[in-house]
Design an enzyme around this catalytic site. Structure first.
Site: not given
Length: 282
Positions: A90, A133, A136, A156
């Protein structure tokens, strides 16, 4: 009087309109692929940021998904990035100044799961980094093909937070508790082959072949009835949400529901008559 020439012109115009309707994007490239132009194609396109997932990009992915869902010609969707990065995470620049209040009151990331809610099969073609992300997003897809240079990870923890778009949940469903804990608590990256061995990835291909193979897979899937594909997807996804007993009961009812479709009747008749089925998605 409508002539053959008029019909050809109408087909060309309708095809152009179909393609033009998918061009108003800033962070992604969108189009159709395959011999029959029946595979939706979404390519993440933020090369300078290694396709980091910003909010604008995810809104565009949602818009493209909506468009392909509404297109009756599309049988499957391929989601990819570049050879260097599917998505390296992200966009931290968007998050760095956010407070708990900002995240909570806006339900931050709530719309990032659009890919997982697609009725049509979604195939991820992953090359390079699929981190945070990006990992994911790949996990939201129905099938993951990877190039041999792919790297998966949930880093993360290394920047003081945890996965927020399904990483701790979908990984645990796919690879189990111990491996998930190892990935999310260390932030370590795993190779495409490890991801295949663990069940994250279906198949591994040379980097320059993975998108092509994903499109071929989409074409195979698109030969089936679209409504039956959607029912089958629902049944498989339900397995991750329920007990085996509940899942088996739901599967039975979904199986029964296929007998309300014309495509089920056509498919079985075609089999008994030893011919190819002519599915009409109804």
């Amino acid at each position: 009087m409508i002539t053959t020439r008029h019909l050809k012109c109408l087909y060309i115009v309708s095809k152009q309109m179909r393609l033009l309707s998918t061009t108003a994007y800033t962070h992604i490239n969108v189009g159709v692929k395959g011999e029959k132009q029946n595979i939706g194609y979404i390519q993440l396109n933020r090369p300078k940021a290694l396709n980091a997932l910003c909010d604008g990009l995810m809104h565009e992915v949602s818009k493209a998904m909506d468009e392909f869902e509404a297109d009756s010609q599309i049988g499957a969707i391929v989601l990819t990035g570049s050879e260097k990065a599917f998505a390296a995470g992200a966009d931290i620049k968007e998050m760095v100044d956010k407070s708990f209040k900002d995240c909570f009151t806006t339900n931050f990331l709530s719309h990032w799961d659009r890919v997982s809610r697609s009725l049509k099969p979604v195939i991820a073609a992953v090359n390079g980094y699929a981190l945070g992300g990006g990992c994911e997003l790949a996990l939201m897809c129905d099938i993951v093909y990877a190039g041999d240079n792919a790297k998966f990870g949930q880093p993360e923890i290394l920047i003081g937070t945890i996965p927020g778009a399904g990483g701790t949940q979908r990984l645990a469903k796919v690879i189990g508790k111990s491996r998930t804990m190892e990935m999310v608590l260390t932030g370590q990256q795993i190779t495409a082959q490890d991801a295949a061995n663990w069940g994250i990835v279906s198949k591994v291909f040379p980097t320059d072949k993975v998108v092509e193979e994903a499109i071929k897979l989409g074409e195979r899937i698109s030969k089936n009835s679209k409504i039956i594909n959607a029912i089958c997807k629902e049944s498989v996804n339900n397995a991750y949400e329920t007990t085996l007993k509940q899942g088996l009961a739901t599967e039975k009812r979904l199986f029964h529901s296929t007998f309300a479709t014309n495509d089920r009747s056509e498919g079985m008749k075609a089999f008994t008559e030893k011919r190819a089925a002519n599915f009409k998605d109804e």
